[in-house]
Scaffold this active site. Sequence first.
Site, PDB file in Angstrom:
ATOM      1  N   LYS A 176       0.829  -1.219   0.000  1.00 29.64           N
ATOM      2  CA  LYS A 176       0.000   0.000   0.000  1.00 29.64           C
ATOM      3  C   LYS A 176       0.861   1.267   0.000  1.00 29.64           C
ATOM      4  O   LYS A 176       0.419   2.325  -0.437  1.00 29.64           O
ATOM      5  CB  LYS A 176      -0.955  -0.015   1.209  1.00 29.64           C
TER       6      LYS A 176
ATOM      7  N   TYR B 209      -2.151  -0.851  11.454  1.00 27.62           N
ATOM      8  CA  TYR B 209      -3.545  -1.158  11.804  1.00 27.62           C
ATOM      9  C   TYR B 209      -3.914  -0.385  13.070  1.00 27.62           C
ATOM     10  O   TYR B 209      -3.505   0.750  13.237  1.00 27.62           O
ATOM     11  CB  TYR B 209      -3.735  -2.675  11.972  1.00 27.62           C
TER      12      TYR B 209
ATOM     13  N   VAL C   7      -0.136  -8.605   6.586  1.00 30.38           N
ATOM     14  CA  VAL C   7      -0.526  -9.842   7.271  1.00 30.38           C
ATOM     15  C   VAL C   7       0.304 -11.065   6.848  1.00 30.38           C
ATOM     16  O   VAL C   7       0.134 -12.145   7.396  1.00 30.38           O
ATOM     17  CB  VAL C   7      -2.040 -10.164   7.139  1.00 30.38           C
TER      18      VAL C   7
HETATM   19  N1  GLU Z   1      -4.762  -8.626   1.161  1.00 22.04           N
HETATM   20  C1  GLU Z   1      -5.129  -8.359   2.514  1.00 22.04           C
HETATM   21  C2  GLU Z   1      -6.558  -7.875   2.592  1.00 22.04           C
HETATM   22  O1  GLU Z   1      -6.959  -7.061   1.826  1.00 22.04           O
HETATM   23  C3  GLU Z   1      -4.163  -7.374   3.049  1.00 22.04           C
HETATM   24  C4  GLU Z   1      -4.255  -7.310   4.493  1.00 22.04           C
HETATM   25  C5  GLU Z   1      -3.046  -6.729   5.134  1.00 22.04           C
HETATM   26  O2  GLU Z   1      -1.896  -7.127   4.902  1.00 22.04           O
HETATM   27  O3  GLU Z   1      -3.280  -5.810   5.921  1.00 22.04           O
HETATM   28  O4  GLU Z   1      -7.331  -8.304   3.402  1.00 22.04           O
END
Ligand code: GLU
Length: 304
Positions: free
Chosen positions: A66, A240, A258
């Site tokens: 991201k 998060y 994650v």
């Molecule tokens: N591909 C995961 C989702 O969209 C990414 C989650 C993450 O790494 O925060 O749920």
Amino acid sequence: MDYQKLIEEVYDEIQKENPRGKVATYIPELANVDPDQFGIALVDLKGNVFGVGDYQTAFSIQSVSKVHTLAMVFHVFKSKLWSRVNVEPSGNPFNSIAQLEFEKGIPRNPFINAGALVITDALYSKFERPTDQISDFINELSGRSCVRINQEVKESEKNHAERNTALAYFLKAHKNFDNKVEDVLDVYFAQCAIEMSCEDLAKSFSFLANDGYSIFAKREIVSESHARRINALMLTCGFYDESGEFAFRVGLPGKSGVGGGIAAVMPHKFSVAVWCPELNDKGNSVKSIKALELLTDKLKFSLF
Ligand code: GLU
């Protein structure tokens, strides 16, 4: 500063203590990874690489991507982007639907899933071959062709896409999503399914430690002021609903995923990537967080 000695000490102390968590299972394919892997790579601003453990093993970078996609669209949209996404910590789980409803379709920040979907939607509007161009961009930042999209992980996520699909339709209902939901989700799942090693990931974050200039790509990736803003966002929103805790314990801008990876930067000094698949209940890697905490403790400096 002997960075190699430093990260080896950190690695050894953590392996001795051996704190454990749980591998992510909500994307079934991620549950198949060997949970004992652990690696640290630190890259200084001259391009020297210091590594320990499984630092050259490729892993699923998930949400760390991201940051890359934000860097891709930041200079294209400039301040316009911030009418579609806010820049406040969320304090809620990364895939919260309730928060998006409450805030009328403007996601809290670009690192929660709703915000990242807006960024990928913006990217989809501007780039002709978005998935390839994301890979090309990260390869360029790392100085070599290292990105591989793991199709099994991508498919696994596609087959369990209820929440992300709901978020995307919710954004669309609030007129904050321009393209077809399935098309954008396909790109989003591809970016999350990118695999690369700690070494390459640390290199790909080097420009954020270096005022926006990548020594690997040999060009300015974002302006100095944009680099500072991306770092501010990582510091406040990169972990998060544990971002405050990370700033308190570690004090470096960074982003977790994650898959168990974390990439972080110490501006004007180095970038670092740590990976171990087992997560705490907030979705952050137990050993990776601990490693970065020990690192800044031993260095006796962080951002603060
Ligand atoms: N591909 C995961 C989702 O969209 C990414 C989650 C993450 O790494 O925060 O749920």
